[in-house]
Design an enzyme around this catalytic site. Structure first.
Site, PDB file in Angstrom:
ATOM      1  CG  ASP A  28      92.008  13.847 -89.556  1.00 20.34           C
ATOM      2  OD1 ASP A  28      91.388  12.812 -89.287  1.00 20.34           O
ATOM      3  OD2 ASP A  28      91.455  14.940 -89.734  1.00 20.34           O
TER       4      ASP A  28
ATOM      5  CG  ASP B 211      93.503  19.031 -94.683  1.00 23.96           C
ATOM      6  OD1 ASP B 211      94.568  19.274 -94.084  1.00 23.96           O
ATOM      7  OD2 ASP B 211      92.391  19.079 -94.121  1.00 23.96           O
TER       8      ASP B 211
ATOM      9  CB  CYS C  56      85.912  26.124-115.465  1.00 25.89           C
ATOM     10  SG  CYS C  56      85.996  24.857-114.180  1.00 25.89           S
TER      11      CYS C  56
ATOM     12  CB  CYS D 152      84.667  21.626-113.199  1.00 26.24           C
ATOM     13  SG  CYS D 152      83.196  22.648-113.055  1.00 26.24           S
TER      14      CYS D 152
ATOM     15  CB  CYS E 295      82.289  25.133-115.937  1.00 28.03           C
ATOM     16  SG  CYS E 295      82.397  26.048-114.392  1.00 28.03           S
TER      17      CYS E 295
ATOM     18  CG  HIS F  52      83.383  25.540-110.116  1.00 30.89           C
ATOM     19  ND1 HIS F  52      83.917  25.770-111.368  1.00 30.89           N
ATOM     20  CD2 HIS F  52      83.813  26.558-109.329  1.00 30.89           C
ATOM     21  CE1 HIS F  52      84.639  26.884-111.337  1.00 30.89           C
ATOM     22  NE2 HIS F  52      84.590  27.380-110.122  1.00 30.89           N
TER      23      HIS F  52
HETATM   24 ZN   LIG Z   1      83.882  24.798-113.200  1.00 29.26          ZN
END
Ligand SMILES: [Zn+2]
Length: 380
Positions: free
Chosen positions: A89, A271, A309, A311, A314, A340
């Site tokens: 930016d 964003d 999930c 990620c 998780c 996460h």
């Molecule tokens: Zn997760």
């Protein structure tokens, strides 16, 4: 090059091809202000959680470590070991929100660094030079971010200056991109629409900047205190006046619900600091609303933050363990929550792209919003 692959109502599924790879849109750019995602998240992690674009800040990197230093080290990509697209930016927003005592003139803004009080001058040319040194994929134009409660006369004058500054940015970027030692001579430039909550000023400004044939167009100066309804009203009014065959970027927005609504109004770049900031405070997103992992009810909860999930948090850790880490102020607690949350946003964008491609975006949006609005207490 930007192409639209599919539209569904106003929602667009696009693809921006850059020297650093393609960006599938709608996309959520992961914010790493000082060339780092807060919460001890590395660029290796970003690859794991499906980040497409990293976003860094011109003003912060100019103040520390200094854009000349980054240039000497080969540019931002080399500096932070990230080979995919980076958007920087322009520093405009930070100059107007962070920096102390400032004076706005036609040539630019005189202000003091928030780190050491040092006097700095930044105008369109300086902002472009800094971003060229950083060698980001996409540079943002230098604009004034007037207060959303500024009166109409002030707003009109400010927006007129932002247009003049935008033309200077475009000229300077062309010059920099033609120099032999420029690190990224293919650097793209996005312009920014301003005008606060005045629809007529926004529309007139959008029409003016649309003529400049820029690489993309952002809507700035929203999510700064106005209501969500006001923000949607402005998007409904202004997005139709921005070139459809260019990326449309809503700066600094927002909650998952804000993103779902803005996609439906034609926005495809986003964003926001919410997923990282909330993660650092133990607030995690799920398809059934946000959880506060500090809450005592997770003390013995052996489930992951969200079932299914994918990620890194998780896949390996329980709510109870992460809660313990947060309470013990262990950095890993923050890190897992941020991973996460960013995965949740990145994955939601993937779902959004799929829904637009399938032509059922409105149904997807409704279902997703209904799920997230359920009471957290009803968590299974
Ligand atoms: Zn997760």
């Amino acid at each position: 090059m930007y192409e639209i692959i599919k539209t569904d109502g106003m929602a667009k599924r696009g693809r921006l091809t850059t020297v650093h790879g393609t960006i599938e849109t709608p996309v959520f750019m992961n914010v790493g202000t000082v060339a780092a995602i807060k919460g001890a998240v590395s660029t290796e992690d970003l690859r794991t959680i499906g980040t497409q674009v990293e976003l860094s800040n011109t003003y912060h990197l100019h103040v520390r470590p200094g854009d000349e230093i980054v240039r000497k080290l080969g540019g931002l990509h080399k500096f932070m070991n990230w080979d995919r697209p980076i958007l920087t930016d322009s520093g405009g927003f930070q100059v107007f929100s962070l920096a102390g005592l400032r004076k706005i003139k036609e040539e630019g803004v005189h202000f003091h660094s928030h780190i050491d009080g040092k006097k700095i001058f930044m105008g369109p040319e300086e902002s472009m030079q800094i971003q060229s040194n950083l060698a980001s994929t996409i540079a943002m134009a230098f604009d004034e971010c007037p207060s959303s409660v500024a009166d109409k006369t002030y707003m009109e004058n400010s927006v007129a200056r932002t247009t003049r500054w935008l033309k200077r940015c475009q000229t300077e970027m062309k010059r920099l991109n033609s120099l032999p030692h420029t690190l990224n001579p293919e650097q793209l430039l996005f312009g920014i629409n301003q005008g606060g909550i005045y629809e007529d000023i926004r529309i007139a400004h959008a029409q003016q900047i649309a003529e400049l044939n820029l690489d993309g167009y952002a809507v700035g100066g929203l999510a700064v205190g106005e209501s969500h309804e006001e923000m949607y009203r402005i998007l409904d009014a202004v997005v139709p006046y921005l070139p459809k065959d260019k990326p449309t970027y809503l700066m600094g927005v927002g909650t998952p619900a804000n993103i779902l609504e803005a996609v439906d109004r034609g926005v495809d770049f986003f964003d926001c600091v919410y997923p990282t900031r909330n993660g650092r405070h133990g607030h995690v997103y799920t398809n059934r609303g946000k959880l506060n992992l500090f809450n005592a009810k997770y003390e013995l909860d052996s489930r992951p933050i969200e079932e299914n999930c994918q990620c890194p948090a998780c896949q390996s850790y329980s709510r109870a363990y992460i809660r313990h880490l947060l309470k013990a102020k262990e950095m890993l607690g923050m890190r897992l929550c941020v991973l996460h949350n960013l995965y949740f946003y990145n994955h939601m964008m993937e779902e959004i792209r799929g829904a637009i491609e399938a032509g059922n975006y409105k149904e997807y949006k409704k279902e997703k919003l209904t799920g997230m609005m359920r009471q957290n207490e009803k968590q299974p």
